[in-house]
Design an enzyme around this catalytic site. Structure first.
Site, PDB file in Angstrom:
ATOM      1  N   LEU A  44       8.463 -20.597 -11.075  1.00 47.39           N
ATOM      2  CA  LEU A  44       8.306 -19.144 -10.947  1.00 47.39           C
ATOM      3  C   LEU A  44       8.477 -18.795  -9.473  1.00 47.39           C
ATOM      4  O   LEU A  44       7.816 -19.378  -8.618  1.00 47.39           O
ATOM      5  CB  LEU A  44       6.915 -18.730 -11.426  1.00 47.39           C
ATOM      6  CG  LEU A  44       6.515 -17.262 -11.161  1.00 47.39           C
ATOM      7  CD1 LEU A  44       7.397 -16.301 -11.959  1.00 47.39           C
ATOM      8  CD2 LEU A  44       5.048 -17.045 -11.517  1.00 47.39           C
ATOM      9  N   ARG A  78     -14.491   0.881  -2.087  1.00 46.06           N
ATOM     10  CA  ARG A  78     -13.096   0.629  -2.466  1.00 46.06           C
ATOM     11  C   ARG A  78     -12.724  -0.846  -2.358  1.00 46.06           C
ATOM     12  O   ARG A  78     -11.946  -1.363  -3.162  1.00 46.06           O
ATOM     13  CB  ARG A  78     -12.153   1.451  -1.564  1.00 46.06           C
ATOM     14  CG  ARG A  78     -12.187   2.953  -1.835  1.00 46.06           C
ATOM     15  CD  ARG A  78     -11.291   3.678  -0.841  1.00 46.06           C
ATOM     16  NE  ARG A  78      -9.915   3.197  -0.882  1.00 46.06           N
ATOM     17  CZ  ARG A  78      -9.010   3.600  -1.776  1.00 46.06           C
ATOM     18  NH1 ARG A  78      -9.316   4.504  -2.670  1.00 46.06           N
ATOM     19  NH2 ARG A  78      -7.786   3.104  -1.738  1.00 46.06           N
ATOM     20  N   ASP A 135      -1.376  -0.658  -8.339  1.00 44.96           N
ATOM     21  CA  ASP A 135      -2.101   0.513  -7.828  1.00 44.96           C
ATOM     22  C   ASP A 135      -3.367   0.776  -8.639  1.00 44.96           C
ATOM     23  O   ASP A 135      -3.411   0.476  -9.833  1.00 44.96           O
ATOM     24  CB  ASP A 135      -1.169   1.735  -7.878  1.00 44.96           C
ATOM     25  CG  ASP A 135      -1.692   2.881  -7.022  1.00 44.96           C
ATOM     26  OD1 ASP A 135      -2.506   2.630  -6.097  1.00 44.96           O
ATOM     27  OD2 ASP A 135      -1.298   4.028  -7.278  1.00 44.96           O
ATOM     28  N   HIS A 171     -10.318  -3.926  -4.399  1.00 46.01           N
ATOM     29  CA  HIS A 171      -9.277  -4.817  -3.878  1.00 46.01           C
ATOM     30  C   HIS A 171      -9.618  -6.266  -4.222  1.00 46.01           C
ATOM     31  O   HIS A 171      -8.742  -7.065  -4.561  1.00 46.01           O
ATOM     32  CB  HIS A 171      -9.134  -4.652  -2.359  1.00 46.01           C
ATOM     33  CG  HIS A 171      -8.662  -3.286  -1.954  1.00 46.01           C
ATOM     34  ND1 HIS A 171      -7.610  -2.658  -2.581  1.00 46.01           N
ATOM     35  CD2 HIS A 171      -9.088  -2.423  -0.984  1.00 46.01           C
ATOM     36  CE1 HIS A 171      -7.409  -1.465  -2.023  1.00 46.01           C
ATOM     37  NE2 HIS A 171      -8.294  -1.296  -1.060  1.00 46.01           N
TER      38      HIS A 171
HETATM   39  C1  IPE Z   1       1.601   1.785  -3.428  1.00 41.52           C
HETATM   40  O1  IPE Z   1       0.328   2.292  -3.665  1.00 41.52           O
HETATM   41  C2  IPE Z   1       1.526   0.571  -2.570  1.00 41.52           C
HETATM   42  C3  IPE Z   1       0.902  -0.595  -3.158  1.00 41.52           C
HETATM   43  C4  IPE Z   1       0.468  -0.722  -4.380  1.00 41.52           C
HETATM   44  C5  IPE Z   1       0.807  -1.740  -2.300  1.00 41.52           C
HETATM   45  P1  IPE Z   1      -0.255   3.498  -2.812  1.00 41.52           P
HETATM   46  O2  IPE Z   1      -1.596   3.794  -3.368  1.00 41.52           O
HETATM   47  O3  IPE Z   1      -0.176   3.191  -1.371  1.00 41.52           O
HETATM   48  O4  IPE Z   1       0.790   4.647  -3.155  1.00 41.52           O
HETATM   49  P2  IPE Z   1       0.723   6.214  -2.903  1.00 41.52           P
HETATM   50  O5  IPE Z   1       0.403   6.410  -1.460  1.00 41.52           O
HETATM   51  O6  IPE Z   1      -0.362   6.764  -3.783  1.00 41.52           O
HETATM   52  O7  IPE Z   1       2.073   6.719  -3.305  1.00 41.52           O
HETATM   53  C1  IPE Z   2      -3.575  -0.424  -4.531  1.00 41.38           C
HETATM   54  O1  IPE Z   2      -4.736   0.244  -4.851  1.00 41.38           O
HETATM   55  C2  IPE Z   2      -3.783  -1.434  -3.424  1.00 41.38           C
HETATM   56  C3  IPE Z   2      -3.154  -1.061  -2.143  1.00 41.38           C
HETATM   57  C4  IPE Z   2      -2.377  -0.031  -1.957  1.00 41.38           C
HETATM   58  C5  IPE Z   2      -3.409  -1.935  -1.028  1.00 41.38           C
HETATM   59  P1  IPE Z   2      -5.194   1.536  -4.058  1.00 41.38           P
HETATM   60  O2  IPE Z   2      -6.067   1.096  -2.909  1.00 41.38           O
HETATM   61  O3  IPE Z   2      -4.040   2.384  -3.683  1.00 41.38           O
HETATM   62  O4  IPE Z   2      -6.086   2.259  -5.135  1.00 41.38           O
HETATM   63  P2  IPE Z   2      -6.146   3.809  -5.451  1.00 41.38           P
HETATM   64  O5  IPE Z   2      -4.745   4.264  -5.720  1.00 41.38           O
HETATM   65  O6  IPE Z   2      -6.743   4.457  -4.243  1.00 41.38           O
HETATM   66  O7  IPE Z   2      -7.035   3.889  -6.642  1.00 41.38           O
HETATM   67 MG    MG Z   3      -3.081   3.915  -4.618  1.00 41.19          MG
END
Ligand code: IPE
Ligand code: IPE
Ligand code: MG
Length: 244
Positions: A127, A29, A16, A33
């Site tokens: 792995l 954003r 995350d 990614h």
């Molecule tokens: C959790 O992250 C899912 C992944 C890392 C793939 P999110 O960013 O979606 O989680 P919430 O919505 O903040 O809980």
């Molecule tokens: C995790 O990073 C990746 C996915 C959930 C696909 P986020 O996209 O949730 O990044 P934040 O939490 O908004 O910073």
């Molecule tokens: Mg997130």
């Protein structure tokens, strides 16, 4: 005790913080990614070097379909290109790749590439890398119930035969032991519907590092913390001292 005795067999990671990583740099954003993919590569390599057997990465949750359509489509494209670019290296490095989740939600072209990537690494066992995509812990439990009933319809008339081991055989990660160490980057301290069943006794490690900044050193820090944990599984400390 072997020197690897405290290395977790199964490490799962909620990756995350990509969006915040990018926003802090005044980037879109999706730039986060894309840098996140680089962090994935680094962590797979160091997990292999550290002797971790199972590495399970949360790439896209059941709930992430709720994001803006353009972010979802960039994530899908990134996923596809990472699969195509990385699978050869995974194959040559002994990594067995599986993708688990509700793949019926993916475009047929992506499903085809997933099947091909899995087939290319199917002979490996150094792995075991699992990428959870379109995955949710609740989805997993529901699909396991459905699969159990489909495999043996007579169970419906005798529900008392269902026990934890029988249901677990139909979970998406039936090939893996329970999660030992669950890491979440990005500062949030929640599970977000990841491996609900499989993490029942996982040690939970939360770090404020954003996923694109997570590297080999950060994994080592999580492993060092894990090595200090006493895993009791309901027993007392004194019992563990007698028979660990
Ligand atoms: C959790 O992250 C899912 C992944 C890392 C793939 P999110 O960013 O979606 O989680 P919430 O919505 O903040 O809980
Ligand atoms: C995790 O990073 C990746 C996915 C959930 C696909 P986020 O996209 O949730 O990044 P934040 O939490 O908004 O910073
Ligand atoms: Mg997130």
């Amino acid at each position: 005790m072997s020197k690897h005795a405290k290395i977790p067999r199964h490490v799962a990671v909620i990756m995350d913080g990509n969006g915040r990583w990018a926003t802090r740099r005044h980037l879109p954003r999706v730039a986060g990614h894309s840098r996140g993919v680089d962090a994935v590569r680094a962590v797979i390599e160091s997990a292999g070097r550290r002797g971790i057997e199972f590495l399970t990465l949360f790439a896209f949750s059941s709930e992430n379909w709720r994001r803006p359509a353009d972010e979802v489509s960039v994530l899908m494209r990134l996923f596809l290109s990472a699969l195509q670019k990385e699978v050869g290296k995974l194959r040559d490095n002994g990594v067995r790749l599986r993708i688990v989740g509700d793949l019926s939600a993916f475009a047929p072209e992506l499903r085809q590439h997933i099947a091909e990537a899995e087939a290319q690494t199917a002979g490996n066992d150094r792995l075991k890398l699992t990428v959870c995509a379109s995955y949710g812990g609740r989805w997993d439990i529901v699909q396991a119930v459905r699969a159990l009933l489909a495999a043996d319809p007579s169970v419906a008339a005798h529900p008392e035969v269902i026990d934890e081991a029988l249901l677990a055989r139909h979970l998406a990660l039936a090939f893996a032991p329970d999660v030992d160490l669950l890491i979440r980057t990005g500062g949030e301290q929640r599970i977000s519907n990841f491996l609900l069943w499989q993490s029942a006794y996982a040690e939970l490690y939360f770090t404020d590092l954003l996923w694109p900044d997570f590297d080999a050193g950060a994994l080592d820090a999580a492993l060092a913390w894990y090595a200090t944990r006493e895993r009791r599984f309901g027993r007392t400390s004194a019992q563990i001292a007698v028979s660990p």
